[in-house]
Design an enzyme around this catalytic site. Sequence first.
Site, PDB file in Angstrom:
ATOM      1  N   PRO A  91       7.761   0.527   0.241  1.00  0.00           N
ATOM      2  CA  PRO A  91       8.765   1.224  -0.579  1.00  0.00           C
ATOM      3  C   PRO A  91       9.966   0.343  -0.929  1.00  0.00           C
ATOM      4  O   PRO A  91      10.766   0.722  -1.786  1.00  0.00           O
ATOM      5  CB  PRO A  91       9.197   2.416   0.293  1.00  0.00           C
ATOM      6  N   GLU A 118       7.168   1.660  11.054  1.00  0.00           N
ATOM      7  CA  GLU A 118       8.415   1.828  10.296  1.00  0.00           C
ATOM      8  C   GLU A 118       8.650   0.671   9.335  1.00  0.00           C
ATOM      9  O   GLU A 118       9.516   0.735   8.481  1.00  0.00           O
ATOM     10  CB  GLU A 118       9.604   1.967  11.246  1.00  0.00           C
ATOM     11  N   ARG A 156      -9.943  -2.032 -13.312  1.00  0.00           N
ATOM     12  CA  ARG A 156     -10.383  -1.378 -14.554  1.00  0.00           C
ATOM     13  C   ARG A 156      -9.941  -2.137 -15.797  1.00  0.00           C
ATOM     14  O   ARG A 156     -10.448  -1.885 -16.880  1.00  0.00           O
ATOM     15  CB  ARG A 156      -9.918   0.080 -14.604  1.00  0.00           C
ATOM     16  N   ASP A 171      -5.190   3.964 -23.244  1.00  0.00           N
ATOM     17  CA  ASP A 171      -4.565   4.619 -22.097  1.00  0.00           C
ATOM     18  C   ASP A 171      -3.112   4.968 -22.331  1.00  0.00           C
ATOM     19  O   ASP A 171      -2.430   4.339 -23.116  1.00  0.00           O
ATOM     20  CB  ASP A 171      -4.554   3.680 -20.881  1.00  0.00           C
TER      21      ASP A 171
HETATM   22  C1  JDE Z   1       4.181   1.723  -1.111  1.00  0.00           C
HETATM   23  N1  JDE Z   1       5.314   3.074  -2.380  1.00  0.00           N
HETATM   24  C2  JDE Z   1       5.480   3.526  -1.144  1.00  0.00           C
HETATM   25  C3  JDE Z   1       5.754   2.255   4.591  1.00  0.00           C
HETATM   26  C4  JDE Z   1       7.778   2.715   5.948  1.00  0.00           C
HETATM   27  C5  JDE Z   1       9.658   4.431   7.048  1.00  0.00           C
HETATM   28  C6  JDE Z   1       8.307   4.593   7.349  1.00  0.00           C
HETATM   29  C7  JDE Z   1       7.356   3.733   6.775  1.00  0.00           C
HETATM   30  C8  JDE Z   1       5.351  -2.763   4.758  1.00  0.00           C
HETATM   31  O1  JDE Z   1       6.302  -1.849   5.142  1.00  0.00           O
HETATM   32  C9  JDE Z   1       6.097  -0.498   4.939  1.00  0.00           C
HETATM   33  C10 JDE Z   1       5.021  -0.020   4.158  1.00  0.00           C
HETATM   34  C11 JDE Z   1       4.848   1.358   4.012  1.00  0.00           C
HETATM   35  C12 JDE Z   1       3.693   1.877   3.210  1.00  0.00           C
HETATM   36  O2  JDE Z   1       3.890   1.774   1.811  1.00  0.00           O
HETATM   37  C13 JDE Z   1       4.604   2.787   1.162  1.00  0.00           C
HETATM   38  C14 JDE Z   1       4.744   2.676  -0.308  1.00  0.00           C
HETATM   39  N2  JDE Z   1       4.579   2.011  -2.348  1.00  0.00           N
HETATM   40  O3  JDE Z   1       5.123   3.709   1.759  1.00  0.00           O
HETATM   41  C15 JDE Z   1       6.823   1.757   5.337  1.00  0.00           C
HETATM   42  C16 JDE Z   1       9.118   2.608   5.670  1.00  0.00           C
HETATM   43  N3  JDE Z   1      10.041   3.437   6.221  1.00  0.00           N
HETATM   44  C17 JDE Z   1       6.994   0.378   5.508  1.00  0.00           C
END
Ligand code: JDE
Length: 259
Positions: A91, A118, A156, A171
């Site tokens: 994120p 996390e 794709r 698309d």
């Molecule tokens: C990918 N949009 C969202 C989540 C995470 C609290 C809990 C978890 C590599 O570090 C990360 C990856 C992810 C998974 O990916 C997504 C995502 N595109 O969530 C966390 C962050 N904060 C950390």
Amino acid sequence: MLGIDVVTIFPAMVEGPVRDGIVRRAADAGLVRIGVHDLRAFTEDRHRTVDDAPFGGGPGMVMKAEPFFRAREAVVPAGPGPRDAIVLLSPRGVPFDQPTAERYAALDRLVLLCGRYEGIDERVRDGVATEEVSLGDFVLTGGEVAALAVIEAAVRLIPGALGDEGSAGADSFADGVLDCPHYTRPAVVRGRSVPEALLSGDHGRIRRWRRKEALRATRQRRPELLRTARLSAEDRTLLREIEDEETNAGVVQTAACED
Ligand code: JDE
């Protein structure tokens, strides 16, 4: 040929979906190669540890850096070249979009690093990843589902991957605006009719109707896209018509309220 490698602690979450649909067909046709790698295979300790407590304290666990370094050395031994990308899904990344998917589809090698817990030790970003992308402003429990979305979006676009299902050219986002609405038989479903223009047989009128409804949806739902979309003179005329219709609809509504 594009080679995609996914590094994850849940290889089964990725293997199932890539062995199906468009992605599998593209792999069978030799248009793409997909490898899925268990991060635990790159640990050194007896317990195959992939996470640890954060320096500085606080809740949750952080993914260790060393297994990702070792995975990168196994998957891309010479290090990433100019036609390779090593992508961390998170994120905190820059937004993933259609131009990014197009860039990935043209690479030699796309490595997708999936984090869990996390977060991930910052030295993976600095020392392993060449970029960090996000699917959007929400938090998943891990990067696996995001990696699958990136794989589908890129595969794709590889020439030949869509087979006779058609080309990716029509698309949503292909020209920077949302897609128009679609209808199929029957002409009336539960009292809801197909827009008359689509039944007219007038190909000029149908094309104009579709473009106008694509622009209407974009204006309503994603107005920011209209600032960067490639708009023709006709597009601008259609948008003015849509604006006039909205103004007129407002007048009718106001008049009705006064009764
Ligand atoms: C990918 N949009 C969202 C989540 C995470 C609290 C809990 C978890 C590599 O570090 C990360 C990856 C992810 C998974 O990916 C997504 C995502 N595109 O969530 C966390 C962050 N904060 C950390």
